[in-house]
Scaffold this motif. Sequence first.
Motif, PDB file in Angstrom:
ATOM      1  N   ASP A 179       0.858  -1.185   0.000  1.00  0.00           N
ATOM      2  CA  ASP A 179       0.000   0.000   0.000  1.00  0.00           C
ATOM      3  C   ASP A 179       0.893   1.233   0.000  1.00  0.00           C
ATOM      4  OD1 ASP A 179      -1.716   2.101   0.556  1.00  0.00           O
ATOM      5  OD2 ASP A 179      -2.893   0.987   2.019  1.00  0.00           O
ATOM      6  N   THR A 180       0.752   2.088  -1.049  1.00  0.00           N
ATOM      7  CA  THR A 180       1.589   3.295  -1.181  1.00  0.00           C
ATOM      8  C   THR A 180       0.765   4.576  -1.119  1.00  0.00           C
ATOM      9  OG1 THR A 180       1.405   3.207  -3.594  1.00  0.00           O
ATOM     10  CG2 THR A 180       3.269   2.055  -2.600  1.00  0.00           C
ATOM     11  N   VAL A 181      -0.451   4.505  -0.604  1.00  0.00           N
ATOM     12  CA  VAL A 181      -1.317   5.690  -0.579  1.00  0.00           C
ATOM     13  C   VAL A 181      -0.667   6.825   0.206  1.00  0.00           C
ATOM     14  CG1 VAL A 181      -3.544   6.576   0.233  1.00  0.00           C
ATOM     15  CG2 VAL A 181      -3.422   4.352  -0.885  1.00  0.00           C
ATOM     16  N   GLY A 182       0.092   6.511   1.253  1.00  0.00           N
ATOM     17  CA  GLY A 182       0.704   7.548   2.081  1.00  0.00           C
ATOM     18  C   GLY A 182       1.969   8.151   1.515  1.00  0.00           C
ATOM     19  N   PHE A 183       2.525   7.615   0.403  1.00  0.00           N
ATOM     20  CA  PHE A 183       3.753   8.140  -0.195  1.00  0.00           C
ATOM     21  C   PHE A 183       3.419   9.374  -1.044  1.00  0.00           C
ATOM     22  CE2 PHE A 183       5.055   4.065   1.134  1.00  0.00           C
ATOM     23  CZ  PHE A 183       6.417   3.933   1.034  1.00  0.00           C
ATOM     24  N   ASN A 184       4.364  10.310  -1.152  1.00  0.00           N
ATOM     25  CA  ASN A 184       4.182  11.407  -2.110  1.00  0.00           C
ATOM     26  C   ASN A 184       4.798  11.017  -3.445  1.00  0.00           C
ATOM     27  OD1 ASN A 184       7.034  12.315  -2.254  1.00  0.00           O
ATOM     28  ND2 ASN A 184       6.704  12.925  -0.106  1.00  0.00           N
ATOM     29  N   LEU A 185       4.460  11.760  -4.505  1.00  0.00           N
ATOM     30  CA  LEU A 185       4.878  11.376  -5.855  1.00  0.00           C
ATOM     31  C   LEU A 185       6.389  11.396  -6.009  1.00  0.00           C
ATOM     32  CD1 LEU A 185       2.187  12.992  -8.185  1.00  0.00           C
ATOM     33  CD2 LEU A 185       2.296  10.691  -7.229  1.00  0.00           C
ATOM     34  N   ASN A 186       7.062  12.299  -5.345  1.00  0.00           N
ATOM     35  CA  ASN A 186       8.524  12.333  -5.460  1.00  0.00           C
ATOM     36  C   ASN A 186       9.139  11.065  -4.877  1.00  0.00           C
ATOM     37  OD1 ASN A 186       8.707  14.837  -6.756  1.00  0.00           O
ATOM     38  ND2 ASN A 186       8.599  15.957  -4.788  1.00  0.00           N
ATOM     39  N   GLN A 187       8.563  10.569  -3.795  1.00  0.00           N
ATOM     40  CA  GLN A 187       9.067   9.330  -3.209  1.00  0.00           C
ATOM     41  C   GLN A 187       8.830   8.142  -4.138  1.00  0.00           C
ATOM     42  OE1 GLN A 187       6.835   9.581   0.501  1.00  0.00           O
ATOM     43  NE2 GLN A 187       8.764   9.567   1.653  1.00  0.00           N
ATOM     44  N   LEU A 188       7.780   8.224  -4.965  1.00  0.00           N
ATOM     45  CA  LEU A 188       7.411   7.107  -5.844  1.00  0.00           C
ATOM     46  C   LEU A 188       8.067   7.187  -7.209  1.00  0.00           C
ATOM     47  CD1 LEU A 188       3.586   6.931  -5.050  1.00  0.00           C
ATOM     48  CD2 LEU A 188       5.370   5.392  -4.224  1.00  0.00           C
TER      49      LEU A 188
END
Length: 886
Positions: free
Chosen positions: A516-525
């Motif tokens: 689950d990556t909902v809590g990540f920001n786009l830069n982290q992804l």
Amino acid sequence: MSSMPKFTFSRIGRGVVLALHTAAAAVSLNAAAQDPAEPLTPDSASVERISVSGRLLSSAAAAAAERRELPYVAELLGAEQISRAGDSNAATALRRVTGLTLVKDKFIYVRGLGERYSSTLLNGAMVPSPDPTRNVIPLDMFPAGIIESLVVQKAYSPELPAAFGGGNVNIRTTSIPLQRSFNVALGTGYNSLNNERGVSYAGGSNDWQGKDNGVRAIPAELAIAQQQYGVLTPINIAENLGGVNADNLAQAENTLRHLGTAFNRNIDINATSIKPDVDGSISFGDRFALTSDSVFGVMTGLSYDRSTHNIQEQERYYSVSGKNLTPLNRYDDISGTEHQVKLSGMLSFGLDLGVNHHLETATIYLRDTKDEVKIKRGDSIETINENNRSNTDTNINYEQRTLLSNQISGKHNFTPLNDLALNWQYTKAKVRRYAPGQIEHRYLNESQADGSVFSFLRRNQNAVNYSFSDMQDNTENLSWDTKLPLTLGKVEMMLSTGYAHFERSRNAQTDRFNFDTVGFNLNQLSGRFFEIFSDDNILNPSNGFKISNVTTQADDYLAAQMIDAGYLALELNYNYTVRLNLGVRYEDFKQISIPLTANNSISGSITDSILQADDFYPALALTWFINDDLQARLGYSQTTVRPDLREVTPVLYIDPLTDFNVTGFANLQSTDINSLDARLEWYADSSNYSLGVFYKALKNPIEAIELSASDGNLLMSFRNAQSGKLYGIEADFLQPLGFFSDSIGQFAGNFFVAGNITVSNSAITIQRFPGANLTNLTRSLNGHSKYIANLQLGFDSDNNQHNATLTYNVFGKRIAFAGVNEKGDAFEQPFHSLDLTYSYAPSDSMTVKLGLKNLLDNDVEILQQNEILQKRIEGQSYSLSFAYKY
């Protein structure tokens, strides 16, 4: 050249007669190579039987000699024929048999009936399949080096299992040699697609061994957590910690984060160069005289094959709006690389106690490993209408299939008891499909105003999917039969009876997990995979990382089968003119398949998972020996085809061959089949021709259907149609071209042509089902081709140093899957295969072979609505090998 041996019937036993006929055929066809002044004596004949092996024409004629002796319609391929055509395994060899086509390079379709309608025996015994979605053994697992012959029986006989549809394939492995033998071979190969660089990832596998070193396996911490908590959710873990409260929930979320660091995350894709394929084999056999009439023999062999193949495919799906069908404007381009390692070993012992008693053991081990990376670049339903967005889907698949079979058998002839013959065998086999660490994820690509592309892992509750699968089958197979020859005036008779017992147990388990990556920001992804899911990012509570096991796709189940069978048969031969074979088989069949929940408890009612049936299955065959060269056959039988274990288990799984989601259906019924065959065969010298017709009526045929039509996410299942039929005509021939010598030159006698063609039609009537809006309720059977053609042009030099074979194979279009919601059926298009094999033997013990595959550079295509739905580029393959034999 002398005539081929004719049919005879002898009380000494059909096996001995057959061996004598095969030897005589080989001698007859090699007589032209001997000194004309040297007579053929019994002593020289026995030597010829041992030495003949080089010429395809003679080996094909020897196979034809065995085929003509069989009471039922059958085809046979010998080891030399397989080697001569350059076939590397049983699957590619069988596509040259009359009426057979090959699907996915693994399974055969006999007379247009899908793989469910074919069955496979190993040295006459039923063995399990390592493919989790099909009951039949993937025939690409059997390397050509361990095959003595392949027998394809198209008309049913009562000594075979009643689960008989289009045909039965008996893989007969290499047995004890007639003399000492030593063989070694080395080869290399290359595919034209490998001109481009491939892709790979740091998966932790010992790739050259075809065996995972444990890095892909489900992490031990994860397995322990599942046993302790069951479903891995914060609430469930908190309940196991003593109750749902703030402290326990915080501890549960921390536990899930730490479990995330246990996964193998070193999966970033890198470009890599492609190495040439490598294969090798070695075998040794010998026999030793123990006493004046007792002989002990041994045969052992080992083969290894490592290959790499780049993948180039295309896909597109249909956007459905009411009754309007609009193909997506752009294809999804799929690229990648498949690494494959095949390892096989065999060990056989034999003991002859005089001429009447023979004991033999056979141990066969097969391992086939595929390590594949697929990258799909294109659109999904979410991005199809957005010109500035696209997807990159990455799939990492690892599959390790193994088969281990141990067999002991005996053949006995009791002369004082009127030559009563007793044959028996016991086989214990186990297979495993181990698929750990299969991973898929999606990156989104957004075009920026400055022309750059910003790519990031999608922010989703199931951004990354891991799956760990393990399926194991164990079987035991015991059978015996007796044959008693009798004579009554001009009538020779053979009374046969036998019994068979088969047991099979399966344990299948699949664990699936999401990141689950909902809590990540786009830069982290936006980084590489290992950077996104570094320990720091996973353990940082502010990122909200979670893992969850996917219980809605649970694929855990237990299954078992048991079959008890007996048969009685009678063969009558009147004055060597008419032979009648009739018999009946009785089978008592029991099967249970139990889906399990995430806590390994039974899902649903056990009684819903039981299939039980018993019935009689008669067979009749009539052969009329019109003259010494011409014979006619007529056959009739009643058989069945039962649903596979997975097909009746209501769990969701992904078909590894099609990537479709598939779910079982507990209420499937068996298919009852009535078959009728007629055939005319002509054998003259080294030529043979046959012409046959066939008809099959099917009650409740099992068909794969599409349950949903969501774009790019096909869900398949199985249902019984109401009825079906299949009928057609087939012909095959083998003809030397020596009769053209006067007109086109003396070398015409060194050429021969061989081939076969099948023309057929099929139809089923199927009703509508809830959740499946079938477009066509009357159509052809899935997988049926209206025509199949196989042609060979061969050359054998006078001194047998040069041999060449040009082979052409094609099948007509066939339904890949039926259309729904007004969409037409999807058809796999004809594939024209042209292959060339050339071998040079500078001495009797050395051979160099060159192989060229797919010279026409055809591609595999599936069309729907006259648009390409799926396309796979095959490329051209080249191989070179060296063999030494002693």
